[in-house]
Design a protein around this motif. Structure first.
Motif, PDB file in Angstrom:
ATOM      1  N   GLU A 121     -10.847 -39.242   2.021  1.00  0.00           N
ATOM      2  CA  GLU A 121     -10.902 -38.485   3.265  1.00  0.00           C
ATOM      3  C   GLU A 121      -9.628 -37.664   3.439  1.00  0.00           C
ATOM      4  N   ASN A 122      -9.744 -36.507   4.099  1.00  0.00           N
ATOM      5  CA  ASN A 122      -8.601 -35.633   4.403  1.00  0.00           C
ATOM      6  C   ASN A 122      -8.230 -35.758   5.876  1.00  0.00           C
ATOM      7  N   GLY A 123      -6.943 -35.494   6.194  1.00  0.00           N
ATOM      8  CA  GLY A 123      -6.524 -35.537   7.585  1.00  0.00           C
ATOM      9  C   GLY A 123      -5.067 -35.134   7.751  1.00  0.00           C
ATOM     10  N   PHE A 124      -4.609 -35.214   8.991  1.00  0.00           N
ATOM     11  CA  PHE A 124      -3.238 -34.846   9.351  1.00  0.00           C
ATOM     12  C   PHE A 124      -2.365 -36.093   9.379  1.00  0.00           C
ATOM     13  N   VAL A 125      -1.176 -36.022   8.771  1.00  0.00           N
ATOM     14  CA  VAL A 125      -0.180 -37.093   8.836  1.00  0.00           C
ATOM     15  C   VAL A 125       1.136 -36.503   9.330  1.00  0.00           C
ATOM     16  N   GLY A 126       1.936 -37.333   9.960  1.00  0.00           N
ATOM     17  CA  GLY A 126       3.220 -36.855  10.461  1.00  0.00           C
ATOM     18  C   GLY A 126       4.216 -37.987  10.566  1.00  0.00           C
ATOM     19  N   SER A 127       5.487 -37.634  10.684  1.00  0.00           N
ATOM     20  CA  SER A 127       6.534 -38.648  10.832  1.00  0.00           C
ATOM     21  C   SER A 127       7.733 -38.059  11.561  1.00  0.00           C
ATOM     22  N   VAL A 128       8.506 -38.965  12.145  1.00  0.00           N
ATOM     23  CA  VAL A 128       9.776 -38.635  12.786  1.00  0.00           C
ATOM     24  C   VAL A 128      10.832 -39.473  12.074  1.00  0.00           C
ATOM     25  N   GLY A 129      11.918 -38.842  11.657  1.00  0.00           N
ATOM     26  CA  GLY A 129      12.954 -39.550  10.923  1.00  0.00           C
ATOM     27  C   GLY A 129      14.341 -39.283  11.462  1.00  0.00           C
ATOM     28  N   TYR A 130      15.260 -40.161  11.096  1.00  0.00           N
ATOM     29  CA  TYR A 130      16.663 -40.030  11.481  1.00  0.00           C
ATOM     30  C   TYR A 130      17.529 -40.369  10.280  1.00  0.00           C
TER      31      TYR A 130
END
Length: 193
Positions: free
Chosen positions: A53-62
């Protein structure tokens, strides 16, 4: 007089290039925001029964150090078609990841910033078809990626990650374990603040 102007212009141009290159380096205190389009494909024993399956992924990093960052990531729910014998149904999967990422070129003036990450994955299952129940589960996760800087605060991103995911499930009253092991490959953008 012309010689002095040329020398001054060369010094200004050289210092501008040096400053702009140094500004590309990851440094402690930087925040990273990533958004990618990805494809997740089961690679374990259950891969014949579960569709990709395809989709949107995201992350917040420091960035806690020039070469070390911590990220929290997730995705939209991936809906997978599932079949086992005569049974056909579907379920939704949403991974949540806490990763430690190492940037070997962090702190250096490189437009290309590769990274490797390891961490923990929590996968939440929902939307199971009638007769199917899958337990939420914890798993280990690894990731390889690269940021290609276009400007000081904007980069293109590409990554591949692997999760060692074994999910307990019951189907029509029979319980078992599925070796899912999703491989996720994606690309998108990184913003640095």
């Amino acid at each position: 007089m012309i010689r002095n102007k040329l020398l001054l212009a060369a010094i200004v141009a050289g210092s501008t290039v040096t400053v702009s290159q140094a500004a590309l380096a990851y440094q402690a205190g930087d925040f990273l925001l990533r958004g990618d389009i990805a494809k997740t494909s089961p690679e374990g024993d259950a891969s014949d029964n579960i569709e990709s399956e395809n989709g949107f992924v995201g992350s917040v990093g420091y960035m806690v150090h020039d070469k070390l960052g911590v990220t929290l990531g997730s995705s939209e729910e991936f809906e997978h078609e599932f079949s086992a014998g005569a049974y056909e149904g579907s379920f939704e999967q949403q991974p949540i990841d806490l990763m430690v990422q190492y940037y070997p070129l962090g702190g250096l003036d490189a437009r290309v910033q590769p990274y490797v990450g390891v961490g923990a994955n929590y996968t939440r299952f929902s939307g199971e078809s009638d007769g199917l129940n899958i337990d939420n589960t914890w798993a280990a996760k690894g990731e390889l990626g690269v940021d290609l800087f276009v400007t000081k605060n904007f980069a293109f991103n590409g990554f591949a990650s692997y999760t060692d995911l074994d999910a307990d499930y019951s189907l029509a009253g029979v319980s078992d374990e599925a070796d899912v092991d999703p491989l996720t490959v994606g690309g998108g953008v990184t913003f640095r603040f």
